[in-house]
Every structure is written in structure tokens, then in C-alpha cells.
Scaffold this motif. Structure first.
Motif, PDB file in Angstrom:
ATOM      1  N   ARG A 190       0.344  17.650  19.368  1.00 50.84           N
ATOM      2  CA  ARG A 190       1.137  16.659  18.636  1.00 50.84           C
ATOM      3  C   ARG A 190       2.428  16.349  19.384  1.00 50.84           C
ATOM      4  NH1 ARG A 190       4.555  16.316  13.934  1.00 50.84           N
ATOM      5  NH2 ARG A 190       4.931  18.537  13.980  1.00 50.84           N
ATOM      6  N   VAL A 191       2.716  15.072  19.562  1.00 54.64           N
ATOM      7  CA  VAL A 191       3.985  14.678  20.197  1.00 54.64           C
ATOM      8  C   VAL A 191       5.101  14.898  19.186  1.00 54.64           C
ATOM      9  CG1 VAL A 191       5.286  12.705  21.109  1.00 54.64           C
ATOM     10  CG2 VAL A 191       2.899  13.050  21.776  1.00 54.64           C
ATOM     11  N   THR A 192       6.090  15.703  19.595  1.00 59.96           N
ATOM     12  CA  THR A 192       7.187  16.044  18.682  1.00 59.96           C
ATOM     13  C   THR A 192       8.515  15.429  19.134  1.00 59.96           C
ATOM     14  OG1 THR A 192       7.526  18.087  19.907  1.00 59.96           O
ATOM     15  CG2 THR A 192       6.141  18.217  17.923  1.00 59.96           C
ATOM     16  N   GLY A 201      -8.437   9.408  13.860  1.00 57.10           N
ATOM     17  CA  GLY A 201      -7.445   8.922  12.888  1.00 57.10           C
ATOM     18  C   GLY A 201      -8.079   7.799  12.073  1.00 57.10           C
ATOM     19  N   SER A 202      -7.410   6.652  11.983  1.00 55.58           N
ATOM     20  CA  SER A 202      -7.984   5.531  11.228  1.00 55.58           C
ATOM     21  C   SER A 202      -9.250   5.000  11.865  1.00 55.58           C
ATOM     22  CB  SER A 202      -6.969   4.389  11.122  1.00 55.58           C
ATOM     23  OG  SER A 202      -6.021   4.729  10.164  1.00 55.58           O
ATOM     24  N   ASN A 203      -9.360   5.154  13.187  1.00 50.87           N
ATOM     25  CA  ASN A 203     -10.531   4.576  13.868  1.00 50.87           C
ATOM     26  C   ASN A 203     -11.845   4.920  13.179  1.00 50.87           C
ATOM     27  OD1 ASN A 203     -11.860   3.375  16.427  1.00 50.87           O
ATOM     28  ND2 ASN A 203     -12.777   5.379  16.208  1.00 50.87           N
ATOM     29  N   MET A 214      -1.548  -2.233  13.266  1.00 51.39           N
ATOM     30  CA  MET A 214      -2.763  -3.050  13.441  1.00 51.39           C
ATOM     31  C   MET A 214      -3.375  -3.502  12.117  1.00 51.39           C
ATOM     32  SD  MET A 214      -2.933  -3.289  16.629  1.00 51.39           S
ATOM     33  CE  MET A 214      -1.501  -2.662  17.491  1.00 51.39           C
ATOM     34  N   CYS A 215      -2.805  -3.053  10.999  1.00 52.58           N
ATOM     35  CA  CYS A 215      -3.311  -3.429   9.671  1.00 52.58           C
ATOM     36  C   CYS A 215      -4.811  -3.135   9.593  1.00 52.58           C
ATOM     37  CB  CYS A 215      -2.965  -4.889   9.377  1.00 52.58           C
ATOM     38  SG  CYS A 215      -1.215  -5.226   9.570  1.00 52.58           S
ATOM     39  N   GLY A 216      -5.600  -4.074   9.074  1.00 54.50           N
ATOM     40  CA  GLY A 216      -7.033  -3.803   8.920  1.00 54.50           C
ATOM     41  C   GLY A 216      -7.847  -4.259  10.106  1.00 54.50           C
ATOM     42  N   GLN A 217      -7.213  -4.386  11.286  1.00 47.42           N
ATOM     43  CA  GLN A 217      -7.916  -5.028  12.404  1.00 47.42           C
ATOM     44  C   GLN A 217      -7.793  -4.309  13.739  1.00 47.42           C
ATOM     45  OE1 GLN A 217      -5.769  -8.539  11.638  1.00 47.42           O
ATOM     46  NE2 GLN A 217      -6.860  -8.860   9.719  1.00 47.42           N
ATOM     47  N   GLY A 218      -7.416  -3.026  13.697  1.00 52.90           N
ATOM     48  CA  GLY A 218      -7.177  -2.319  14.965  1.00 52.90           C
ATOM     49  C   GLY A 218      -8.404  -2.153  15.819  1.00 52.90           C
ATOM     50  N   PHE A 219      -9.551  -1.987  15.183  1.00 51.13           N
ATOM     51  CA  PHE A 219     -10.779  -1.802  15.969  1.00 51.13           C
ATOM     52  C   PHE A 219     -11.112  -3.091  16.719  1.00 51.13           C
ATOM     53  CE2 PHE A 219     -15.619  -1.598  15.769  1.00 51.13           C
ATOM     54  CZ  PHE A 219     -15.722  -0.855  16.929  1.00 51.13           C
ATOM     55  N   MET A 220     -11.043  -4.226  16.000  1.00 54.30           N
ATOM     56  CA  MET A 220     -11.402  -5.499  16.647  1.00 54.30           C
ATOM     57  C   MET A 220     -10.352  -5.951  17.667  1.00 54.30           C
ATOM     58  SD  MET A 220     -10.955  -8.109  13.385  1.00 54.30           S
ATOM     59  CE  MET A 220     -11.679  -7.135  12.094  1.00 54.30           C
ATOM     60  N   LEU A 221      -9.090  -5.532  17.469  1.00 53.90           N
ATOM     61  CA  LEU A 221      -8.041  -5.935  18.409  1.00 53.90           C
ATOM     62  C   LEU A 221      -8.049  -5.069  19.675  1.00 53.90           C
ATOM     63  CD1 LEU A 221      -5.191  -6.390  15.777  1.00 53.90           C
ATOM     64  CD2 LEU A 221      -5.910  -8.170  17.385  1.00 53.90           C
ATOM     65  N   VAL A 230      -2.231  11.629  24.575  1.00 52.06           N
ATOM     66  CA  VAL A 230      -2.059  12.844  23.769  1.00 52.06           C
ATOM     67  C   VAL A 230      -2.414  12.505  22.328  1.00 52.06           C
ATOM     68  CG1 VAL A 230      -0.457  14.671  23.074  1.00 52.06           C
ATOM     69  CG2 VAL A 230      -0.102  13.471  25.248  1.00 52.06           C
ATOM     70  N   ASP A 231      -3.263  13.327  21.707  1.00 49.27           N
ATOM     71  CA  ASP A 231      -3.594  13.101  20.297  1.00 49.27           C
ATOM     72  C   ASP A 231      -3.595  14.437  19.560  1.00 49.27           C
ATOM     73  OD1 ASP A 231      -5.151  10.535  18.714  1.00 49.27           O
ATOM     74  OD2 ASP A 231      -5.097  12.501  17.745  1.00 49.27           O
ATOM     75  N   ARG A 232      -3.090  14.379  18.345  1.00 49.87           N
ATOM     76  CA  ARG A 232      -3.015  15.631  17.593  1.00 49.87           C
ATOM     77  C   ARG A 232      -4.350  16.039  16.970  1.00 49.87           C
ATOM     78  NH1 ARG A 232       0.638  13.941  12.409  1.00 49.87           N
ATOM     79  NH2 ARG A 232      -0.818  12.478  11.515  1.00 49.87           N
ATOM     80  N   GLY A 285     -16.234  -1.144  11.006  1.00 56.36           N
ATOM     81  CA  GLY A 285     -16.884  -1.643  12.224  1.00 56.36           C
ATOM     82  C   GLY A 285     -16.937  -3.151  12.382  1.00 56.36           C
ATOM     83  N   GLY A 286     -16.267  -3.890  11.486  1.00 54.05           N
ATOM     84  CA  GLY A 286     -16.275  -5.346  11.579  1.00 54.05           C
ATOM     85  C   GLY A 286     -15.485  -5.829  12.793  1.00 54.05           C
ATOM     86  N   LEU A 287     -16.071  -6.821  13.501  1.00 53.87           N
ATOM     87  CA  LEU A 287     -15.422  -7.375  14.701  1.00 53.87           C
ATOM     88  C   LEU A 287     -15.428  -8.888  14.570  1.00 53.87           C
ATOM     89  CD1 LEU A 287     -17.339  -5.204  17.318  1.00 53.87           C
ATOM     90  CD2 LEU A 287     -14.989  -4.868  16.584  1.00 53.87           C
ATOM     91  N   GLY A 339      -6.705   6.515  19.518  1.00 52.76           N
ATOM     92  CA  GLY A 339      -7.420   5.847  18.434  1.00 52.76           C
ATOM     93  C   GLY A 339      -8.026   4.532  18.882  1.00 52.76           C
ATOM     94  N   SER A 340      -8.196   3.617  17.927  1.00 48.95           N
ATOM     95  CA  SER A 340      -8.802   2.309  18.198  1.00 48.95           C
ATOM     96  C   SER A 340      -8.054   1.548  19.277  1.00 48.95           C
ATOM     97  CB  SER A 340      -8.766   1.431  16.951  1.00 48.95           C
ATOM     98  OG  SER A 340      -9.273   2.048  15.840  1.00 48.95           O
ATOM     99  N   VAL A 341      -6.740   1.800  19.375  1.00 47.69           N
ATOM    100  CA  VAL A 341      -5.896   1.020  20.279  1.00 47.69           C
ATOM    101  C   VAL A 341      -5.467   1.846  21.500  1.00 47.69           C
ATOM    102  CG1 VAL A 341      -3.559   0.053  20.366  1.00 47.69           C
ATOM    103  CG2 VAL A 341      -5.106  -0.614  18.532  1.00 47.69           C
ATOM    104  N   GLY A 342      -5.089   3.111  21.268  1.00 51.19           N
ATOM    105  CA  GLY A 342      -4.623   3.952  22.387  1.00 51.19           C
ATOM    106  C   GLY A 342      -5.710   4.148  23.430  1.00 51.19           C
TER     107      GLY A 342
END
Ligand SMILES: Cc1cc2nc3c(=O)[nH]c(=O)nc-3n(C[C@H](O)[C@H](O)[C@H](O)COP(=O)(O)OP(=O)(O)OC[C@H]3O[C@@H](n4cnc5c(N)ncnc54)[C@H](O)[C@@H]3O)c2cc1C
Length: 385
Positions: A174-176, A43-45, A338-345, A34-36, A50-52, A14-17
């Protein structure tokens, strides 16, 4: 089997992985993500607007996002990919003394932490945002170096570069289970197979608590849902993201901007929060968001909305991410909440995690990590969530 053995496994593309995988691949280590979902950033990404911004209230997020802004703003010239980066800035409006006070108080620390941000009185602020409703406007802040980009294009560009550097990605998997041996991480099991690595990074976003529980670790990440919408594309009339932090029944704040390609994209923070995994759109979001926005900027009433959607913030009790090595299980790293900031982080955090894995953190990194520690008390409240 050697082909299934890695130095690092990242759960979640995602935004962070994805930027974590890029940073790890850049350091020459063998990394598997690995992503499901069927592809990167699903996912959330892809729900982010798109705010940075580096305009935060604490040194940890300011530092990480300043680095992210460097990465996003130079990506196209360095690697050639179009990610729809635009340096439009971020503005916070004040129509009441309460918001004026909050914004001016924050300004002191923000300047101290190196942000290029200033307060503008109503007259000067209307020069920046001429379409704002002037009635009752006190002024606002502008951080001109913030901006926006496309979350899907950006994460895809990072994915392509990570792959070119040798990172492996597995989708629809999916990681199980997190596998352990002699009390430390030894790999993951998925619904399709097993993969070995001495380090596993949990970057599973809103599913971060679920993945941490696979390792017997309890992390306070709870998904809460936020809705957003996009209009038709129109000629440019607006540069900065406009954030209005006045609480009104049903919404704690809302924000909107005109994307590089002309559409206005907007989002509110529901109040009270809507906890859970439900991402079906509601009929209450649009009337609430639209009336707030048209009140603030009457010109917006002419815009036609094309689509709404709903997605998940991976929330923590204090609004700060949870990043660090898990004490409960050696080799397990948390990069969740990451709350509402994963893309920018993302890019700043990716590089930080890369340095943690290399054992090469700096003094500034250690200060950042103290704010984000999984073992902090979660007592405070982030002021610009
Ligand atoms: C409406 C809205 C607007 C937003 N606007 C912004 C914004 O303007 N700027 C900003 O910075 N942020 C914004 N955000 C927040 C941002 O989307 C998130 O903070 C960010 O996407 C979180 O990144 P992540 O990598 O932690 O999670 P994700 O991007 O969700 O990635 C986690 C990945 O983990 C995978 N996964 C989960 N469990 C497993 C498993 N067991 N096995 C394998 N894979 C798994 C998922 O499939 C997913 O792809 C917004 C969010 C919403 C909903």
C-alpha cells in the motif's frame, strides 16, 4: 538503490492503472505499478459488468472510448488472449416522450463526433430486440459497434503484456506517502519500502482522493456503491446491452446484456446515490432490478440468478473523469474519478497518459484534456452517466 528507481510509478493496478502501465512500458520507459490488493484488477475493476461503449454525450469520452473499443475488439487477434469481447452493441430504449427527446437530442452530437448510432422507431427497434415489451414502446437508439468484454480477463491480458515489456508490479503493498524533493515528486513510500521516480500517477480509483491527499492535493472523488448480478448461462437470445434511463423510485436507470458466455449481467444506478465504501450486498437490489427488467423484457422471468455483488464507482461532481498534471506538485499526475466508465475508458486513457508523459500530446488530446481537467469548475452534468 537502482533496482528501486523508475521513470514512472503508477499507484493502482486497476481498470486504468494497468493500461497506463502498458502504454508507458510500450514507450520504453521503466514503470512500476504498486497495488495494495493481492493481484491485478481486484478493486472496482472486477466489480464492473463489462460494458464497453463509445456512446457518450461529449467528445472527450467518445474519443477515448472509440480508441478503447479498437483495442478491446482487436486484442485477441493481436495478442492471442481471450478477453470475451463481443460486438453486441448498446441500445437505449424510449417508452416516454422525455426519453425519446433526450436520446434524439444526444444523437445529433453523437453523430457529429463520429459515432455510428441511429434512432429506430418501435417497429424497427423490435426487430433488433424482439423480446422487448411492445406496450408503449416509442423506439430507441442502437450503436452497433459497442460491446462488452470480461474486465478481469482484459486487465489480466494487459498486465501480462505490460510485464512482458518490462513493467514491474508489486502487490500486497500500500502506498502510504508520496515523496517529494525540492518541490517536486521524487517517489513513493509503501508499507514495505521506498521507490524513486520523477513521475507518480495516481490511478487509485475509489481511493483516488485518499492517495491525492498524500500529496496535499484535494480531488473531488467520492465512492458511491452500485449493485450488480449475474444469471445462469442460457442460449443466446439478446445481442445489445439494453439501457433504460427512466427514473423510478429507488433507481435512476438500469442496464443489462447477455455476456459472450451466455449469462445475463445487470446493474442499476441507485437513486439517491449510496455514498461510502460499503460493498455488502443489500436485500433491496434484486427485487427492484428484477421487477424493472421483467417489466421491460417479460421473457427474463425464466432466468435464475446465480450471484449478486456490490462495488464502487469513483464519482466526480459532474460525472467526468479527472485527468491531468497536478498544479500543486510537479510530476504528479491524476487519473482518477472514472465514475461508471473506468473499464471502457482504460485503454484509450492509458495511451493518452502515455503521450502526456512523453510530452507528445496532439491537438485532439489537448481538447480531450480540457474536458477532464482537474481544475475545471465541475458545474455541468454528464447526460449518459
Ligand atoms: C456494479 C458496477 C458495474 C460497473 N460496470 C461498468 C461497466 O460496465 N463498464 C465500465 O467501463 N465501468 C463499469 N464500472 C465502473 C468501473 O468498475 C470503474 O470505473 C473502474 O473500475 C475504475 O477504475 P480505476 O482503475 O480507476 O479503479 P480500480 O479498478 O478500483 O483500481 C484502483 C486500484 O488502486 C488500488 N489502490 C488504492 N489505493 C491504493 C494505495 N494507497 N496503495 C496501493 N494501491 C492502492 C486499489 O487496490 C485498486 O486495485 C462498474 C462499477 C460497478 C461497481
Amino acid at each position: 538503490m537502482a533496482a528501486r528507481t523508475f521513470d514512472v510509478i503508477v499507484v493502482g493496478a486497476g481498470s486504468v492503472g494497468t493500461p497506463i502501465a502498458l502504454a508507458v512500458a510500450e514507450s520504453g520507459l521503466k514503470v512500476l505499478v504498486v497495488d495494495r490488493c493481492p493481484s491485478v484488477g481486484q478493486g472496482s475493476n472486477k466489480r464492473a459488468i463489462g460494458g464497453l461503449r463509445a456512446t457518450h454525450s461529449d467528445p472527450a469520452k467518445i474519443r477515448l472510448c472509440l480508441r478503447s473499443l479498437e483495442v478491446f475488439s482487436t486484442w485477441e487477434e493481436r495478442y492471442g488472449d481471450k478477453i470475451e469481447w463481443r460486438r453486441g452493441g448498446y441500445s437505449f430504449v424510449a417508452y416516454r416522450p422525455e426519453e425519446e427527446r433526450t436520446l434524439k437530442e444526444l444523437l445529433v452530437a453523437q453523430k457529429r463526433y463520429g459515432l455510428h448510432i441511429d434512432w429506430h422507431d418501435a417497429r424497427s427497434f423490435l426487430g433488433i430486440l424482439p423480446d422487448l415489451n411492445p406496450e408503449g414502446l416509442i423506439g430507441g437508439t442502437l450503436s452497433p459497434d459497442d460491446g462488452h468484454a470480461s474486465p478481469l480477463l482484459a486487465v489480466h491480458a494487459m498486465y501480462a503484456r505490460a510485464k512482458a515489456l518490462g513493467a514491474a508490479f508489486l502487490f500486497n503493498e500500500r502506498v502510504t506517502a508520496i515523496l517529494t524533493s525540492s518541490g517536486r515528486v521524487s517517489g513513493v513510500r509503501t508499507d514495505k519500502g521506498e521507490y524513486a521516480a520523477p513521475i507518480v500517477v495516481n490511478a487509485a480509483g475509489p481511493w483516488g482522493a485518499e492517495v491525492a491527499a498524500l500529496a496535499g492535493i484535494d480531488v473531488p472523488v467520492r465512492p458511491d456503491s452500485h449493485e450488480a448480478a449475474v444469471t445462469e448461462a442460457v442460449e443466446r437470445f439478446l445481442e445489445p446491452m439494453v439501457v433504460d434511463i427512466r427514473p423510478v423510485a429507488g433507481s435512476a436507470n438500469y442496464y443489462f446484456y447477455q455476456h459472450d458466455t451466455g449469462q445475463v449481467i445487470f446493474c442499476i444506478t441507485p437513486d439517491p446515490s449510496i455514498w461510502g465504501m460499503d460493498v455488502r450486498e443489500t436485500s433491496s437490489f434484486l427485487p427492484m432490478a428484477a421487477s424493472r427488467m421483467v417489466g421491460l423484457m417479460p421473457r427474463l422471468k425464466n432466468l435464475r440468478i446465480r450471484r449478486t455483488w456490490r462495488g464502487l464507482y469513483p464519482m466526480t461532481p459532474d460525472g467526468f473523469p479527472i485527468v491531468g498534471w497536478a498544479r500543486e506538485l510537479q510530476g504528479c499526475m491524476l487519473a482518477v474519478g472514472m465514475c461508471g466508465q473506468g473499464f471502457m475508458l482504460g485503454p484509450g486513457l492509458g495511451e493518452l497518459v502515455g503521450r502526456m508523459i512523453q510530452g507528445a500530446t496532439t491537438g485532439a488530446d489537448r481538447e480531450t484534456l480540457a474536458y477532464l481537467s482537474p481544475y475545471r469548475e465541475f458545474r455541468g452534468q454528464e447526460k449518459l452517466k
